[in-house]
Design an enzyme around this catalytic site. Structure first.
Site, short mmCIF file in Angstrom:
data_model
loop_
_atom_site.label_atom_id
_atom_site.label_comp_id
_atom_site.label_asym_id
_atom_site.label_seq_id
_atom_site.Cartn_x
_atom_site.Cartn_y
_atom_site.Cartn_z
N ARG A 108 0.84 -1.21 0.00
CA ARG A 108 0.00 0.00 0.00
C ARG A 108 0.87 1.25 0.00
O ARG A 108 1.79 1.37 0.79
CB ARG A 108 -0.87 0.04 1.26
CG ARG A 108 -2.01 -0.91 1.24
CD ARG A 108 -3.13 -0.51 2.17
NE ARG A 108 -2.74 -0.03 3.49
CZ ARG A 108 -3.60 0.35 4.41
NH1 ARG A 108 -4.89 0.34 4.15
NH2 ARG A 108 -3.20 0.76 5.58
N ASP A 204 -0.02 -3.25 12.05
CA ASP A 204 0.49 -3.63 10.72
C ASP A 204 0.84 -5.13 10.73
O ASP A 204 1.82 -5.55 11.36
CB ASP A 204 1.72 -2.79 10.38
CG ASP A 204 2.17 -3.01 8.94
OD1 ASP A 204 2.29 -2.02 8.21
OD2 ASP A 204 2.41 -4.19 8.56
N ASP A 207 4.44 -6.16 9.52
CA ASP A 207 5.48 -5.82 10.49
C ASP A 207 5.44 -6.76 11.69
O ASP A 207 6.48 -7.16 12.21
CB ASP A 207 5.31 -4.37 10.97
CG ASP A 207 5.82 -3.37 9.94
OD1 ASP A 207 6.53 -3.79 9.00
OD2 ASP A 207 5.50 -2.17 10.07
C1 PRP Z 1 -1.35 -4.79 4.27
C2 PRP Z 1 -2.15 -6.08 4.37
C3 PRP Z 1 -2.94 -6.05 3.09
C4 PRP Z 1 -3.22 -4.59 2.90
C5 PRP Z 1 -4.62 -4.32 3.31
O1 PRP Z 1 -0.26 -4.96 3.45
O2 PRP Z 1 -1.37 -7.22 4.50
O3 PRP Z 1 -2.26 -6.58 1.98
O4 PRP Z 1 -2.30 -3.87 3.74
O5 PRP Z 1 -4.94 -3.00 3.09
P1 PRP Z 1 -6.01 -2.54 1.99
O6 PRP Z 1 -7.20 -3.41 2.15
O7 PRP Z 1 -6.27 -1.10 2.35
O8 PRP Z 1 -5.38 -2.66 0.64
P2 PRP Z 1 0.83 -3.82 3.22
O9 PRP Z 1 0.50 -3.04 2.00
O10 PRP Z 1 1.01 -3.05 4.49
O11 PRP Z 1 2.11 -4.65 2.87
P3 PRP Z 1 2.93 -5.71 3.77
O12 PRP Z 1 2.08 -6.94 3.91
O13 PRP Z 1 4.14 -5.93 2.95
O14 PRP Z 1 3.24 -5.08 5.10
N1 URA Z 2 -2.80 -3.30 6.75
C1 URA Z 2 -2.47 -3.77 7.98
O1 URA Z 2 -1.50 -4.51 8.14
N2 URA Z 2 -3.24 -3.39 9.02
C2 URA Z 2 -4.30 -2.60 8.87
O2 URA Z 2 -4.97 -2.29 9.87
C3 URA Z 2 -4.62 -2.12 7.58
C4 URA Z 2 -3.85 -2.51 6.53
#
Ligand code: PRP
Ligand code: URA
Length: 213
Positions: A108, A204, A207
């Site tokens: 994101r 997150d 993370d």
């Molecule tokens: C997080 C999560 C989803 C997304 C959800 O990933 O794992 O993929 O956000 O958010 P949305 O519904 O608003 O799209 P992130 O983009 O933080 O990447 P990561 O898994 O690499 O931390």
């Molecule tokens: N992605 C995450 O990991 N947590 C949230 O709450 C939203 C998007």
């Protein structure tokens, strides 16, 4: 069912609820968090895969030969949305060890909250498989919609999407874009905050699974 979406299942099992509560706790460390995500995925998978097709095969018991149903694991694809969706893969593979695994890399954008694609690879032939997409968080729904778009562009048809925690906004957006998929949610949360994080959520997910900040 959620609202009028017949294909949305919110899992109500006390074991799933209990483990999600443990995930939410900010004092739950990386190691425990990772194990919980995998266990929840397995419990959710048990429900989400209850309509998997079986075929009768011949088995010889100590008593006699019989025809008995087995799942064709090679017809299944697990597709995590990177990174956080990776944490759920082990739980599904524990149930269906011969499933193939694809990857969809989305991140994101911190300002727009819209997903940006950085890596995608799906097992072939994808059109013949039941596809289980995993991502613990369904927030705005942007990543989920992009992932399903990608899978459909490559011929994927029978898609199940599993999220541990979802916001109403994400469910609405995903099901409006893709009413034909089956969506499985561990827990429905209240709303998104100004940073598009789920409230109360768990922070997150990526993370917390990988111990990054
Ligand atoms: C997080 C999560 C989803 C997304 C959800 O990933 O794992 O993929 O956000 O958010 P949305 O519904 O608003 O799209 P992130 O983009 O933080 O990447 P990561 O898994 O690499 O931390
Ligand atoms: N992605 C995450 O990991 N947590 C949230 O709450 C939203 C998007």
């Amino acid at each position: 069912m959620y609202k009028n979406f017949e294909n949305v299942t919110i899992l109500e099992h006390p074991l799933i609820k209990h483990k999600i509560s443990m995930l939410r706790d900010k004092n739950t460390g990386t190691n425990e968090f990772r194990s919980l995500v995998e266990e929840i995925a397995m419990l959710m998978g048990y429900e989400a895969l209850r309509d998997l097709p079986t075929e009768d095969v011949e088995i010889e018991t100590p008593i006699e030969k019989c025809m008995t149903p087995m799942i064709e694991g090679r017809k299944l694809a697990v597709v995590p949305i990177l990174r956080a969706g990776l944490g759920m893969v082990g739980g599904i593979l524990a149930l269906t060890p011969s499933a193939k695994v694809g990857h969809i890399g989305l991140c994101r954008n911190e300002e727009t909250h819209e997903p940006e694609e950085y890596y995608c690879k799906l097992p072939t032939p994808i059109d013949e498989r039941v596809i289980v997409v995993t991502d613990p968080m369904l927030a705005t729904g942007g990543s989920a919609v992009a992932a399903v778009n990608f899978i459909k562009q490559h011929g994927g048809k029978k898609i199940k999407f599993m999220s541990i925690i979802a916001a109403p906004e994400g469910i609405d957006r995903l099901m409006a874009a893709h009413p034909d998929i089956q969506l499985y949610i561990g827990q429905l949360d209240r709303c998104l905050n100004d940073d598009a994080y789920i409230c109360p959520g768990l922070g997150d997910a990526g993370d917390r699974i990988f111990g990054t900040k």
